[in-house]
Scaffold this motif. Sequence first.
Motif, PDB file in Angstrom:
ATOM      1  N   CYS A  43       0.879  -1.173  -0.070  1.00 39.72           N
ATOM      2  CA  CYS A  43      -0.134  -0.065  -0.020  1.00 39.72           C
ATOM      3  C   CYS A  43       0.904   0.995   0.106  1.00 39.72           C
ATOM      4  O   CYS A  43       1.359   1.586  -1.019  1.00 39.72           O
TER       5      CYS A  43
ATOM      6  N   ARG B 146      -7.480   2.673   0.520  1.00 40.56           N
ATOM      7  CA  ARG B 146      -6.458   3.279   0.005  1.00 40.56           C
ATOM      8  C   ARG B 146      -7.134   4.760  -0.449  1.00 40.56           C
ATOM      9  O   ARG B 146      -8.108   4.638  -0.920  1.00 40.56           O
TER      10      ARG B 146
ATOM     11  N   SER C  69      -0.916  -2.970  -3.628  1.00 38.59           N
ATOM     12  CA  SER C  69      -1.870  -2.239  -2.821  1.00 38.59           C
ATOM     13  C   SER C  69      -2.778  -3.094  -2.017  1.00 38.59           C
ATOM     14  O   SER C  69      -3.699  -2.531  -1.141  1.00 38.59           O
TER      15      SER C  69
END
Length: 500
Positions: free
Chosen positions: A337, A396, A429
Amino acid sequence: MTHPAPAVLVAGTGSDAGKTTLVAALCRLLVDRGIDVAPFKAQNMALNSAVASDGGEIGRAQALQAAAARIPATTAMNPILLKPSGDRTSHVVVDGRPLQETDAVAYGPLTTRLWPHVRRALADLRTRHELVVCEGAGGVAEPNLRDRDLVNMGLAADADLPVVVVGDIERGGVFASLYGSWALQPDEDRQRIRGFVINRFRGDASLLDPAIEDLTARTGVPVLGVVPWVDGLGLDAEDSLGLRDLDGGPPVGEEGLRIAVLRLQRISNFTDIDALGREPGVTVTFTESAAAVADADLVVIPGTRATVADLDRLRQLGLDRALRDRATAGGPILGICGGYQMLGRAITDTVEGGGGTVAGLGLLPVETTFHVDKVVRRVSGDAPALGTDASGYEIRHGRTTVDAEAKVLVRDDDGRPGGVVAGPVMGTSWHGLADHDDTRRALLRWVAEQRGRRFVPGSVPAAAHREADLDRIAAVVADHVDVDRMLSLAGWRAVPSAGR
C-alpha cells in the motif's frame, strides 16, 4: 415491545491494558456457550483497519472480535474510526466511510454530530444479537474529555451500561491505576463501575489477595478475576503500542529467513506481517536501521497513513539510499500500500498530506495520485508472478498507474493489476496478501531462492493459528474471570432465542 439485548462495557486504566483481547476472549467463550454475542467499539483510534462484510472500514480489532464471536464483521461494530494523520490531526471514518480530517480541538464539537451514529449502531447490534460486549478506548478516567466522550463513561451513561475496568499489572502500579480510574469519576459515573479485572499477572495470584481486599474495601467494587500472562499470542494488534518482533520458531529446513520491516512513524495495517512471522524459521524485526536493511533476507515497507511524510523521513534516515543499494545488489523488497506507492516514480498528494507531487524511490514502474474518495474493498484474484491464487483487501486514497509492460504481481478477478514486480522489488496495494497460505509460502520460497537459502514452509494455515489463539485466551479467561458474575452485571438472563 422487544427490549434491547443486555450489554456490558469493558474499559481500561489506559491504552494497551488488554481490553481488546479480553473482549475477543469473552466473545469466543460466550459464543461457545451458545450465546449470540457481538462486539462493539463506539470510537476507535487506530491505524490498523479492516474491510467489513458490508463494505465499510472498521478497526482491525473489531474484525478480530467478530471472528471470535463467529459472525461477520459489520460497520455497526465500530461506527467511528479515527486514523491519526499527524501529531494533532486525524482522518475521521463514520459508518465505514470517510467523513473529514479534523484536529483534537475541532473534534469536540464534532462529537455532537457523531452521537446519533453511535446510538444507531449499538441499537442495531442490541436488536440483532442476544448480548453485546462493548470495548472502551484509552483510559476510562480522562476528565478533560468527559464532555465529548463517546466510548467510555459517556457511552455507559448514554446506554445505561455496567462497566468493568481492566488494568495491566505488567506495567506496575495496577492498584493505583484501578483505584484512580474509579476515584476520578463523578458520582454518577463511579456508580456504573461494577467490576475490576487485573491482566497479565506473572506468579502466584494469592500474593495479590491483601491488595485486592484493600481495593474492594475502598471502592466497594469487586475484582472479578486475575488473568495470567499468556505467552505467544499472535492476535491482531489494534495500534502501534502492540508492535512487536516475531519469531516463527526453529526452521523446518536447514536455514531460516530474516525479515526487516521499516518502522514508519504512521505505520498502518502492520498486521499484514503477522502471518509471515508465523512461518517456521522466519524472524521479523521492526527497524529504522540501514544495516538491517542491508542484512535482511526480505525488507518490507508497510502501509502508512502519511505516505509522503514517512517517505521524507526515510530519506532523512538515509534509508532511501539503503533501499536502492539493496535493490541494485538483488536483495528482495516488498512494499505494501503506502510502501508500494513509495517504491514508484512519483506520488501526487493533495489529499492525505497536501504536499503536491514528490519523487518516489524509483524502484517500480508505477505512479500514484491521491483522490478524496477512498477505495475500500475486499479483493480476490491471482498472483501470476508467484503462480498462486491470491486475496486481500484495499483501503487507500491512492490510485496507482502501472506501466503497460510491467510484470504483474497480483491482479483481481477483473484482471486489474494490484501490484507489480521489477527485479527483486515487489509492490502491492493489497493488504492481507500474506494471510493467503499459498501466496505467503510462494513469496517466502521466492525470497529464499533469491538469497540462496533453503526454506521449508509450515503446514498450519494462518487462519488456524488465529483460531487456536482465540480458543486459548478464551479458555484462560474462563478459568480466571468470574464470567457468570459479569453476565449478571450486564443483566443477562439465559432465554432461548426463537431459533432454538
